[in-house]
Design a protein around this motif. Structure first.
Motif, PDB file in Angstrom:
ATOM      1  N   UNK A 444      45.993   4.409 -26.040  1.00 27.71           N
ATOM      2  CA  UNK A 444      47.508   4.298 -26.422  1.00 27.71           C
ATOM      3  C   UNK A 444      47.565   2.839 -26.118  1.00 27.71           C
ATOM      4  N   UNK A 445      46.822   2.365 -24.804  1.00 24.52           N
ATOM      5  CA  UNK A 445      47.069   0.772 -24.375  1.00 24.52           C
ATOM      6  C   UNK A 445      46.234  -0.340 -25.945  1.00 24.52           C
ATOM      7  N   UNK A 446      45.189   0.859 -25.788  1.00 23.44           N
ATOM      8  CA  UNK A 446      44.262   0.132 -27.036  1.00 23.44           C
ATOM      9  C   UNK A 446      44.642   0.027 -28.553  1.00 23.44           C
ATOM     10  N   UNK A 447      45.562   1.403 -28.825  1.00 22.82           N
ATOM     11  CA  UNK A 447      46.299   1.192 -29.979  1.00 22.82           C
ATOM     12  C   UNK A 447      47.001   0.044 -30.053  1.00 22.82           C
ATOM     13  N   UNK A 462      43.775  -8.039 -23.378  1.00 24.47           N
ATOM     14  CA  UNK A 462      43.734  -7.176 -22.450  1.00 24.47           C
ATOM     15  C   UNK A 462      45.514  -6.814 -22.755  1.00 24.47           C
ATOM     16  N   UNK A 463      45.188  -5.436 -22.762  1.00 26.02           N
ATOM     17  CA  UNK A 463      46.599  -4.235 -23.072  1.00 26.02           C
ATOM     18  C   UNK A 463      46.164  -3.570 -21.913  1.00 26.02           C
ATOM     19  N   UNK A 464      46.997  -2.476 -20.619  1.00 32.20           N
ATOM     20  CA  UNK A 464      46.728  -1.626 -20.574  1.00 32.20           C
ATOM     21  C   UNK A 464      47.736  -0.961 -20.150  1.00 32.20           C
ATOM     22  N   UNK A 465      48.172   0.488 -19.960  1.00 29.45           N
ATOM     23  CA  UNK A 465      49.598   1.073 -19.780  1.00 29.45           C
ATOM     24  C   UNK A 465      49.023   1.739 -17.916  1.00 29.45           C
ATOM     25  N   UNK A 467      51.540   2.940 -15.239  1.00 30.99           N
ATOM     26  CA  UNK A 467      52.080   4.217 -14.654  1.00 30.99           C
ATOM     27  C   UNK A 467      52.529   4.168 -13.976  1.00 30.99           C
ATOM     28  N   UNK A 468      52.327   3.011 -13.068  1.00 29.65           N
ATOM     29  CA  UNK A 468      53.552   2.584 -11.550  1.00 29.65           C
ATOM     30  C   UNK A 468      54.905   1.873 -12.656  1.00 29.65           C
ATOM     31  N   UNK A 469      55.049   1.640 -13.251  1.00 35.62           N
ATOM     32  CA  UNK A 469      56.275   0.720 -13.950  1.00 35.62           C
ATOM     33  C   UNK A 469      56.502   1.506 -15.566  1.00 35.62           C
ATOM     34  N   UNK A 470      55.647   2.527 -15.893  1.00 32.28           N
ATOM     35  CA  UNK A 470      56.121   3.184 -17.002  1.00 32.28           C
ATOM     36  C   UNK A 470      55.849   1.761 -18.140  1.00 32.28           C
ATOM     37  N   UNK A 471      55.535   1.327 -18.545  1.00 33.23           N
ATOM     38  CA  UNK A 471      54.780   0.251 -19.489  1.00 33.23           C
ATOM     39  C   UNK A 471      53.756  -0.716 -19.263  1.00 33.23           C
ATOM     40  N   UNK A 472      54.014  -1.840 -20.801  1.00 30.47           N
ATOM     41  CA  UNK A 472      52.663  -2.466 -20.729  1.00 30.47           C
ATOM     42  C   UNK A 472      52.284  -3.972 -20.197  1.00 30.47           C
ATOM     43  N   UNK A 473      51.319  -3.693 -19.657  1.00 31.23           N
ATOM     44  CA  UNK A 473      50.893  -5.067 -19.000  1.00 31.23           C
ATOM     45  C   UNK A 473      49.972  -6.031 -20.250  1.00 31.23           C
ATOM     46  N   UNK A 474      50.368  -6.621 -20.449  1.00 30.86           N
ATOM     47  CA  UNK A 474      49.792  -8.033 -21.512  1.00 30.86           C
ATOM     48  C   UNK A 474      48.662  -8.872 -20.932  1.00 30.86           C
ATOM     49  N   UNK A 475      48.018  -9.051 -20.891  1.00 30.18           N
ATOM     50  CA  UNK A 475      46.711  -9.897 -20.657  1.00 30.18           C
ATOM     51  C   UNK A 475      46.811 -10.679 -19.002  1.00 30.18           C
ATOM     52  N   UNK A 476      47.304  -9.334 -18.315  1.00 30.99           N
ATOM     53  CA  UNK A 476      47.652  -8.974 -16.924  1.00 30.99           C
ATOM     54  C   UNK A 476      49.224  -9.201 -16.575  1.00 30.99           C
ATOM     55  N   UNK A 477      50.188  -9.594 -17.448  1.00 33.54           N
ATOM     56  CA  UNK A 477      51.121  -9.792 -17.344  1.00 33.54           C
ATOM     57  C   UNK A 477      51.925  -8.467 -17.972  1.00 33.54           C
ATOM     58  N   UNK A 478      52.720  -8.328 -16.506  1.00 38.82           N
ATOM     59  CA  UNK A 478      53.938  -6.899 -17.033  1.00 38.82           C
ATOM     60  C   UNK A 478      54.427  -7.837 -18.268  1.00 38.82           C
ATOM     61  N   UNK A 479      54.779  -7.375 -19.175  1.00 41.06           N
ATOM     62  CA  UNK A 479      55.967  -6.638 -20.745  1.00 41.06           C
ATOM     63  C   UNK A 479      56.892  -7.372 -20.178  1.00 41.06           C
TER      64      UNK A 479
END
Length: 601
Positions: A444-447, A462-465, A467-479
């Protein structure tokens, strides 16, 4: 892709509210002046399988009516099928069950807490992921959070997992037998959920609590200044009124005294005439007496008797000399009275002249003071009182809004406390939280990353999801750490990525998105880091959705103009806000509206 753009206050955001309302949101619709005369809303839908139907609902809310086919210009003529507005997975005659059946999600269950308790899936669980209003799109929280604590986030994450995997939580067993205390807490939480929903609906139209408090402080300071001005104005009004009363009293007293003097003078002049008449009469008597005294004795002219034949006495009334003396004495008395009368008349005339000279000045001053009160003092006082009353009313509304905010926070705290008690009481036997596999979250994060890259979002590597905060992290920074403009665009990317994932993996999804103000960073950036106006993201954002095929749809609401090629598209509509120039707004101008009160929008 459908785009609605243009001026503020033309009904763009009202469209978002109405779509949500037609997807089972609570009514009634916002009561705006332009809505007067409209009784129904029609929402047309078409499935990817080709089924076409129209849903109707009264603007005040309540049940829905389902019609076969699409209706855009007139109300359907048939009776249609009634669908209840409340979700019930044990019945088919409600909108939620009907739409879920179209999506292949009928009778699905989603987890609602860490203990493994589940709820029946409602279409409203999906609606919050596909209809994103201008307030929600910039919230500093996860797209899977409704602003509450614990239980709500767990259910939202469970729905998110269902859309990604197609697997619901029907088979999930509760971690342990529910005790009466847990059942009581559940009931309390359900009640608090209803109260929180009602309060959030009220809070939706209010500013933030801090803004309201700041507004209250300003209002109270303004009221304090207004109170001082009002006190000064009221004191001025009282002084002017007292002066007017005093002048009116003096004028009235002067007029009354002048009238009294006039009457007295008339009477005294008449008395003087009587005095003069009496003096003339007495003069005649005295003169006659003197004459009779000077004449000699003669025979009586009546009987002819000689004088010596008459019986005379010294005190006889016939003694002419005595009569003359008495007349002179009476004249002396009347003359003295005439002198007193003349003095009195002179005094009265002097007093009358004084009042005649003084009264015009008093009357002029009274007219001036009365005019000043009527033209200046009273209107100013009335305006200040009205302004103060309006400030007091506004202050009451702001205080009520603050009370609503505090009430909402109190309910949320109570709910969080109950959920913590339930979690603490579950012990080691409690079930794990929603278990979304790492591979699914990574896919999902890749899409989402590909979506952001396609939009030319700056420096996205870099984007990953999380699960702890249930949100995206973009380039190591919380959305949520981005400014509001970037939060809006990344929330749109989250929802877009979810739809793209479901289409790619053939998992259920409503297939459409409604987003309000996704490009906020182009209009109101928070700062330099949030300002995308110098980038080409705007062009690539729209071109991305232009390439969407017929199995997905997006409605974009924006204040800023889209690129020229998008503006030329028949699927783009500009709301001008000016009657007679293009389309003014959502509702037609009054002269073009139907005369029928049952007209539909």
């Amino acid at each position: 892709m459908n785009v609605i753009y243009g001026a503020s206050n033309t009904g763009k955001s009202f469209i978002v509210d109405t779509i949500d309302f037609m997807l089972g949101g609570k009514g009634p619709l916002r009561d705006i002046p332009e809505r007067v005369g409209y009784k129904h809303v029609l929402l047309g839908m078409e499935t990817t399988a080709g089924d076409q139907f129209t849903i109707g609902r009264a603007v005040d809310g309540g049940a829905f009516v389902l019609y076969d086919g699409l209706f855009a210009e007139e109300m359907p003529s048939g009776e249609g099928k009634t669908l209840a507005d409340q979700h019930n997975d044990r019945r088919e005659d409600n909108l939620s069950a009907f739409l879920l059946e179209k999506l292949g999600l009928a009778h699905k269950r989603v987890r609602r807490n860490k203990k493994g308790d589940t709820n029946s899936l409602s279409f409203r669980n999906l609606a919050r992921l596909v209809v994103i209003n201008e307030e929600e799109i910039i919230q500093q929280r996860s797209p899977l959070s409704d602003g509450g604590y614990g239980m709500g986030d767990t259910a939202n994450t469970s729905v998110f997992k269902l859309l990604l995997t197609g697997v619901d939580d029907t088979s999930l067993a509760a971690a342990k037998t529910r005790s009466p205390e847990d059942q009581t807490r559940d009931a309390q939480i359900l009640l608090l959920d209803q109260l929180i929903a009602d309060y959030r609906k009220q809070v939706k139209d209010l500013a933030g609590s801090d803004e309201l408090q700041e507004q209250l402080d300003k209002l109270e300071a303004t009221m304090e200044g207004q109170s001082e001005q009002l006190a000064i104005s009221e004191a001025g009004f009282r002084n002017a009124s007292a002066e007017r009363r005093d002048l009116a009293r003096k004028v009235e007293e002067g007029r009354n005294r002048l009238a009294e003097i006039t009457v007295l003078l008339e009477r005294f002049l008449l008395l003087g005439a009587h005095y003069r008449s009496d003096v003339a009469r007495l003069d005649a008597i005295a003169e006659a007496g003197t004459l009779f005294g000077a004449l000699g004795e003669v025979d009586c002219p009546l009987c002819g008797a000689a004088p010596d034949q008459h019986k005379q006495s010294k005190d006889c009334e016939g003694d002419a000399s005595l009569i003359a003396a008495a007349a002179y004495a009476e004249i002396a008395k009347i003359t003295a009275r005439q002198a007193d009368l003349a003095s009195t008349i002179g005094s009265l005339r002097t007093e009358a002249v004084h009042f005649e000279k003084r009264l015009p000045g008093l009357e002029a001053r009274l007219s001036t003071v009365a005019g000043e009160i009527d033209r200046v003092v009273a209107p100013n006082l009335k305006q200040l009182r009205s302004s103060y009353r309006q400030l007091a009313d506004k202050t009451g509304e702001v205080r009520e809004g603050i009370a609503v905010h505090r009430g909402l926070l109190d309910f949320e705290d109570r709910k969080a406390k109950l959920e913590r008690e339930m979690a603490d009481g579950s012990g080691s036997s409690s079930a794990a939280d929603v278990d979304l596999s790492t591979s699914t979250a990574d896919k999902f994060a890749t899409i989402v990353r590909e979506v952001l890259k396609a939009w030319h979002f700056p420096d996205v590597d870099r984007v990953h999801f999380d699960m702890k905060v249930r949100d995206l992290v973009i380039n190591g920074k919380a959305r949520t750490s981005f400014g509001k403009g970037l939060r809006a665009i990344t929330q749109t990317a989250f929802s877009t990525g979810l739809l793209e994932y479901c289409v790619m993996e053939k998992t259920p999804h409503p297939g459409f998105l409604v987003v309000d103000s996704p490009l906020l960073s182009y209009r109101e950036p928070d700062g330099a880091a949030d300002d995308l106006r110098s980038t080409d993201l705007n062009d690539h954002f729209y071109s991305y959705f232009e390439n969407w095929t017929g199995d997905r749809q997006i409605l974009i609401i924006e204040n800023t103009d889209p690129p020229a090629d998008v503006k030329a598209s028949p699927q783009a509509v500009m709301f001008t806000g000016i009657e007679g120039l293009g389309r003014a707004g959502l509702f037609p101008p009054p002269q073009a509206a139907s005369d029928e009160p049952s007209a539909s929008a």
